[in-house]
Scaffold this active site. Sequence first.
Site: not given
Length: 424
Positions: A12, A14-16, A40, A127, A303, A305, A413, A415
Site C-alpha cells: 500500500d 502507492g505502487k499502483g 492497487h 485475506t 476494506g 482499516p 508524489s 496527490g
Amino acid sequence: MVQAVVGANWGDEGKGKITDMLAEKADIVIRFQGGANAGHTIVNDYGKFALHTLPSGVFYSHITNIIGNGVALNIPTLVGEIKSIVDRGVPEPKILVSDRAQIVMSYHILLDQYEEERLGGKSFGSTKSGIAPFYSDKYAKIGFQVSELFDDEILEEKAGRVCELKNVMIEHLYHKPALSKENILKELRHYRDLIAPYVCDVSSFLHQALKEGKQILLEGQLGSLKDPDHGIYPMVTSSSTLAAYGAIGAGIPPYEIKRIVTVCKAYSSAVGAGAFVSEIFGDEAEELRRRGGDGGEYGATTGRPRRVGWFDCVASSYGCRLQGTTEVAFTVLDVLGYLDEIPVCVAYEIDGEQTTEFPTTPKLNRAKPVIEKLPGWKTEIRGIRKYEDLPENCRNYIEFVEKRIGFPITMISNGPGRKDIIYR
Ligand code: GDP
C-alpha cells in the site's frame, strides 16, 4: 529495457499510482507474483479503480498486460475485473496470461477460510483469497498449470490425487464437506473456456520483445517486509515480493532489470498482523488513518482499516536495500501537511541497545521505536510541480529521510492523480 516498481514496506505504498504513471512510456506491464489478495488503487481520466489482479497498464490501449507465471491466477476474478473496467468505458485491454501460471481453485479459498477459522485469534490475518494454500500446492506439485487445462488426461489424474490428499484434512481436521473429483473437473473445464483467449508462451514473447528493444515494466505487489524470506516471517505473503523475483515470475534474464523504483510512503501503514515498530494508536492514529491515502487508509481489497504509524527509516532502508533500489518514489507526502511536528522512527531499541539494522522476527517483536521529530510545513502541497517550490520544512523532511534510507528519492508524489508528481 526492463524496470520494476516495487514496495519497500508492508504494501500500500502507492505502487499502483507510480506504475500507472510510468506505464505511459511502457510497451508491456507484467504482474509477476501474488494474487488477488491485495489491490492497487488508481485514479485516472476514467475514474477511480481498485485493481486486484490486472496489471496497472490496462488503462492504456498501447500496452500489452501480462499475468506472469509467478502469479496466483484467479480466473473468475481476472475475467470479472476485465469486464468491470470495460463496463466503465475503458477500451478492451490487451491481456496475455502465461501458460505456466498456476490456477487458484475454489478449494484453495475454502481451505484458507477453514484454516483461519481453526486458528481463531491466532490467525495470520489472511485475506482468505486462497493464496497460501495455492502456493503450498504449487510447491507440493499438486497445482494446476494453465497449460494443463488443455490436457484432459492430466486433469483427470491430478483431480483424483488432489481429492485424496485434501479430503483427509477437510474431513478429519476441518470437519467440512469433502471435495468431489467431478466438481473439480467441472471447475477446470469452465476455467479453460474463460482463459483460452489469453494464453501465451510469455517468456518467449518477452524474449522477442527484449530483442526489439521494448519497454517492459514489472509491477510488484505488497512490499519487502512481506517477502517470505526477507520479511517479517511468518506474517508474510506466500510469494516473493522482491524485484529479483520479477525475473523468475515473468521469465526474463535477471540482468535485464536495469531500473528498480522502490515506492516508500511518507508515513507507514500495514494491513494484517505482524510486527510494526513505529505503529501509533488512539486518536493520533485515527486522524492519520482518516487523512491518509486518498480517502483514508482502508484496504483496497478488504476494506479493513489499515494500521498506521510514522515513517520507519530502519524498515525502509532495509526494504530498499533488499529490492536493489536504483531510485525511490516517495509518496503520499501531501497527507502530512496537518502536523506541527512529524515524528520519524530513526532506530530501534532492542534489549536496551540501539540499532539501525532491521532484525529477524523474534528480535523485531521486542523492538521499540527511537523517535526524532522534524518540524512540519503546515500547508497544502498538492498542485506543486517543482521541488524548489515545496516548503523548506517539507524539503528538509524528504532530505532527512533520503539520508537515512540511503537511496536517492527521485520522485515525490503529492496527490493521488497521475499529474501529482515532482521529479527531482
Ligand atoms: P499500492 O498497493 O502500493 O498500489 O497502494 P494502494 O493503491 O493500495 O494505496 C495507496 C493509496 O494512496 C491509494 O488510495 C492511492 O490513490 C493513494 N495515493 C497514491 N499516491 C498518493 C499521494 O501522493 N497522495 C495521496 N493523498 N494519495 C496517494
